[in-house]
Design an enzyme around this catalytic site. Structure first.
Site, PDB file in Angstrom:
ATOM      1  N   GLY A 146       2.185   4.947  -0.631  1.00 12.09           N
ATOM      2  CA  GLY A 146       1.636   6.264  -0.931  1.00 12.09           C
ATOM      3  C   GLY A 146       2.763   7.201  -1.291  1.00 12.09           C
ATOM      4  O   GLY A 146       3.009   7.545  -2.456  1.00 12.09           O
ATOM      5  N   ARG A 147       3.531   7.558  -0.255  1.00 14.49           N
ATOM      6  CA  ARG A 147       4.577   8.578  -0.393  1.00 14.49           C
ATOM      7  C   ARG A 147       5.554   8.291  -1.520  1.00 14.49           C
ATOM      8  O   ARG A 147       5.902   9.179  -2.302  1.00 14.49           O
ATOM      9  CB  ARG A 147       5.321   8.665   0.941  1.00 14.49           C
ATOM     10  CG  ARG A 147       6.305   9.788   1.017  1.00 14.49           C
ATOM     11  CD  ARG A 147       7.115   9.730   2.312  1.00 14.49           C
ATOM     12  NE  ARG A 147       6.360   9.384   3.476  1.00 14.49           N
ATOM     13  CZ  ARG A 147       5.907  10.268   4.371  1.00 14.49           C
ATOM     14  NH1 ARG A 147       6.148  11.553   4.211  1.00 14.49           N
ATOM     15  NH2 ARG A 147       5.219   9.873   5.421  1.00 14.49           N
ATOM     16  N   CYS A 149      -1.100  33.068  11.447  1.00 11.75           N
ATOM     17  CA  CYS A 149      -0.847  33.690  12.745  1.00 11.75           C
ATOM     18  C   CYS A 149      -0.484  32.666  13.810  1.00 11.75           C
ATOM     19  O   CYS A 149      -1.102  32.611  14.873  1.00 11.75           O
ATOM     20  CB  CYS A 149      -2.088  34.460  13.168  1.00 11.75           C
ATOM     21  SG  CYS A 149      -3.577  33.435  13.047  1.00 11.75           S
ATOM     22  N   GLU A 191       0.831  -1.209   0.000  1.00  7.11           N
ATOM     23  CA  GLU A 191       0.000   0.000   0.000  1.00  7.11           C
ATOM     24  C   GLU A 191       0.863   1.256   0.000  1.00  7.11           C
ATOM     25  O   GLU A 191       0.815   2.048   0.947  1.00  7.11           O
ATOM     26  CB  GLU A 191      -0.884   0.012   1.259  1.00  7.11           C
ATOM     27  CG  GLU A 191      -1.773  -1.186   1.432  1.00  7.11           C
ATOM     28  CD  GLU A 191      -2.451  -1.205   2.815  1.00  7.11           C
ATOM     29  OE1 GLU A 191      -1.993  -0.490   3.735  1.00  7.11           O
ATOM     30  OE2 GLU A 191      -3.431  -1.941   2.950  1.00  7.11           O
ATOM     31  N   TYR A 238       5.185  17.868  11.924  1.00  9.33           N
ATOM     32  CA  TYR A 238       6.232  16.884  12.253  1.00  9.33           C
ATOM     33  C   TYR A 238       7.617  17.511  12.263  1.00  9.33           C
ATOM     34  O   TYR A 238       8.605  16.792  12.270  1.00  9.33           O
ATOM     35  CB  TYR A 238       6.266  15.748  11.218  1.00  9.33           C
ATOM     36  CG  TYR A 238       4.934  15.237  10.761  1.00  9.33           C
ATOM     37  CD1 TYR A 238       4.129  14.508  11.629  1.00  9.33           C
ATOM     38  CD2 TYR A 238       4.489  15.458   9.456  1.00  9.33           C
ATOM     39  CE1 TYR A 238       2.904  14.023  11.194  1.00  9.33           C
ATOM     40  CE2 TYR A 238       3.272  14.970   9.026  1.00  9.33           C
ATOM     41  CZ  TYR A 238       2.483  14.257   9.901  1.00  9.33           C
ATOM     42  OH  TYR A 238       1.282  13.780   9.475  1.00  9.33           O
TER      43      TYR A 238
HETATM   44  N1  LLP Z   1      -1.443   1.912   4.500  1.00 13.00           N
HETATM   45  C1  LLP Z   1      -1.896   2.347   5.687  1.00 13.00           C
HETATM   46  C2  LLP Z   1      -2.773   1.484   6.471  1.00 13.00           C
HETATM   47  C3  LLP Z   1      -1.505   3.606   6.167  1.00 13.00           C
HETATM   48  O1  LLP Z   1      -1.943   4.031   7.334  1.00 13.00           O
HETATM   49  C4  LLP Z   1      -0.645   4.420   5.373  1.00 13.00           C
HETATM   50  C5  LLP Z   1      -0.234   5.733   5.824  1.00 13.00           C
HETATM   51  C6  LLP Z   1      -0.214   3.916   4.124  1.00 13.00           C
HETATM   52  C7  LLP Z   1      -0.623   2.654   3.728  1.00 13.00           C
HETATM   53  C8  LLP Z   1       0.685   4.684   3.204  1.00 13.00           C
HETATM   54  O2  LLP Z   1       1.919   4.935   3.779  1.00 13.00           O
HETATM   55  P1  LLP Z   1       3.126   5.580   2.926  1.00 13.00           P
HETATM   56  O3  LLP Z   1       3.555   4.575   1.905  1.00 13.00           O
HETATM   57  O4  LLP Z   1       2.618   6.828   2.307  1.00 13.00           O
HETATM   58  O5  LLP Z   1       4.152   5.841   3.966  1.00 13.00           O
HETATM   59  N2  LLP Z   1       0.848  12.580   7.090  1.00 13.00           N
HETATM   60  C9  LLP Z   1       2.081  11.866   7.310  1.00 13.00           C
HETATM   61  C10 LLP Z   1       2.004  10.444   6.855  1.00 13.00           C
HETATM   62  C11 LLP Z   1       0.864   9.658   7.458  1.00 13.00           C
HETATM   63  C12 LLP Z   1       0.788   8.245   6.947  1.00 13.00           C
HETATM   64  C13 LLP Z   1      -0.438   7.577   7.411  1.00 13.00           C
HETATM   65  N3  LLP Z   1      -0.631   6.259   6.939  1.00 13.00           N
HETATM   66  C14 LLP Z   1       3.211  12.628   6.657  1.00 13.00           C
HETATM   67  O6  LLP Z   1       2.976  13.693   6.076  1.00 13.00           O
HETATM   68  O7  LLP Z   1       4.366  12.223   6.731  1.00 13.00           O
END
Ligand code: LLP
Length: 397
Positions: free
Chosen positions: A258-259, A326, A256, A300
């Site tokens: 994302g980043r 602000c 899964e 963060y």
């Molecule tokens: N799967 C689940 C169940 C998750 O909770 C997440 C991310 C992902 C996949 C995707 O993770 P990635 O491959 O993107 O690391 N807002 C934070 C990141 C929060 C991630 C939450 N869960 C930031 O800006 O660093």
């Protein structure tokens, strides 16, 4: 980029379709012939054009809310290509997820197991579920985005998993198809990811011994990217490690990400609105984007590389690059050596394709910024700037 800034205004997100394609292909190819599915984590960036692009590449989807499930389907994903995770699914979410027949609802607790079963029985269906296990592994990431320790709210302790799988198998409304683990985000070493994978593979093998045969192992997301040039795990190496951990089980691997798919593909274009020097103290570069457009630095203390679009011939100085909000936490960079800039100069904030626009908000009644997609030598606005009227449209006086 200057042309885009002139046409779309600032602040403005810009994504590069080519970079998203390349990142997806790197992961996909590294699986080689091993059975797998890449479920793009919509939470990183669920703008329709981004999701549609990933769908067109053959991606599947990971949704964390009903909104994301609906966005995924609107962008062409079939329900059986979508996994649905979420630590607090509401009754309405469970009901609809069950009725859609998703690839798997990732179960987060014994109570939720029960609620999903009840809704499935009421709808007279057998719902595919996976159990999200918490392996108590330290992802060694930022504490706010670590999810795999027993002190975190996510999943069920892995030791309780066999009993819960037995329970799921006995329920009329549930068909256990997978095990799910996600230990955190922005993980920059392979070891915790590998350990988590090995833990779910061992679980699946033990279950098979009991006659519970799973179909897939969902290894979650979490692979980090280099925001500051420091070394990170090579995505292909990560995939190969997952396959190595799993292949003895012959089970399909789901991930899964994302980043890693969209993060490096996005920049935020912002304009300098003021430069001020406190005598003998700080020098501030004030820009027209802030924590409303990009939360990560405020939330963060995240580092993002920032550069002027056009560099001036003048010495660098140490500055804070701050937004117009602000709140003192509204700073993109503190005490950073930065080239000389003047009011109206454009700055580029890098690596904001993930968790940038997706976490944007409208504090101070600041309308959401536009998003632009570049593809080769073409570009188009994929979300125009919100207007104040649109922002107020839900309200009555
Ligand atoms: N799967 C689940 C169940 C998750 O909770 C997440 C991310 C992902 C996949 C995707 O993770 P990635 O491959 O993107 O690391 N807002 C934070 C990141 C929060 C991630 C939450 N869960 C930031 O800006 O660093």
């Amino acid at each position: 980029m200057a042309a885009i800034a002139a046409a779309a205004g600032t602040p403005c997100y810009i994504y590069d379709a080519g970079a998203i394609r390349a990142a997806y292909m790197t992961l996909d190819r590294a699986f080689d012939a091993y059975p797998h599915a890449i479920h793009y984590a919509l939470k990183a960036n669920s703008s329709l054009a981004v999701v549609r692009l990933l769908q067109s590449l053959g991606s599947h989807a990971d949704a964390n809310s009903l909104g994301e499930v609906d966005v995924a389907m609107r962008c062409g994903f079939r329900p059986d290509q979508i996994v649905f995770t979420g630590v607090g699914k509401s009754a309405a979410e469970i009901d609809r997820a069950v009725s859609l027949g998703l690839l798997a609802i990732n179960v987060e607790s014994p109570g939720e197991l029960d609620r999903i079963d009840q809704r499935a029985v009421a709808q007279n269906v057998k719902t595919r579920v996976a159990l999200r296990v918490n392996p108590d592994i330290d992802a060694k990431s930022h504490p706010h985005i670590s999810t795999g320790l027993k002190s975190n709210k996510f999943g069920v302790p892995i030791g309780e998993a066999p009993a819960l799988f037995r329970e799921m198998s006995s329920r009329r409304g549930l068909l256990p198809v997978g095990a799910h683990v996600h230990i955190g985000s922005q993980i920059t070493t392979l070891d915790p990811l590998q350990k988590a994978a090995q833990a779910v593979v061992a679980l699946a093998q033990a279950l098979r011994g009991e006659g519970i045969a799973l179909q897939h192992l969902d290894m979650g997301g979490g692979l980090g990217i280099s925001y500051d040039g420091a070394p990170v795990v090579d995505p292909a190496e990560y995939v190969r490690a997952l396959v190595a951990a799993t292949k003895g089980s012959h089970l399909k691997v789901a991930i899964e990400p994302g980043r890693v798919l969209v993060g490096p593909a996005g920049v935020l274009l912002t304009k300098v609105v003021d430069v001020k020097q406190f005598p003998g103290a700080k020098r501030f570069v004030v820009v027209d984007a802030g924590m409303t457009e990009l939360m990560r630095p405020a939330l963060y203390n995240a580092y993002h590389r920032i550069e002027p679009l056009v560099r001036r011939e003048a010495p660098e100085s140490i500055v804070d690059i701050v937004g117009p909000i602000c709140e003192s936490t509204d700073a993109y960079a503190r005490d950073r050596a930065f080239p000389h800039v003047e009011v109206d100069d454009l700055l580029v904030v890098y690596d904001v394709g993930a968790y940038g626009a997706a976490m944007g908000h409208t504090y101070l009644r600041r309308p959401l910024p536009p998003e632009v997609m570049i593809d080769g030598d073409q570009w188009k606005v994929i979300r125009r700037r919100q207007t104040l009227d649109e922002l107020l449209a839900l309200e009555t006086e």
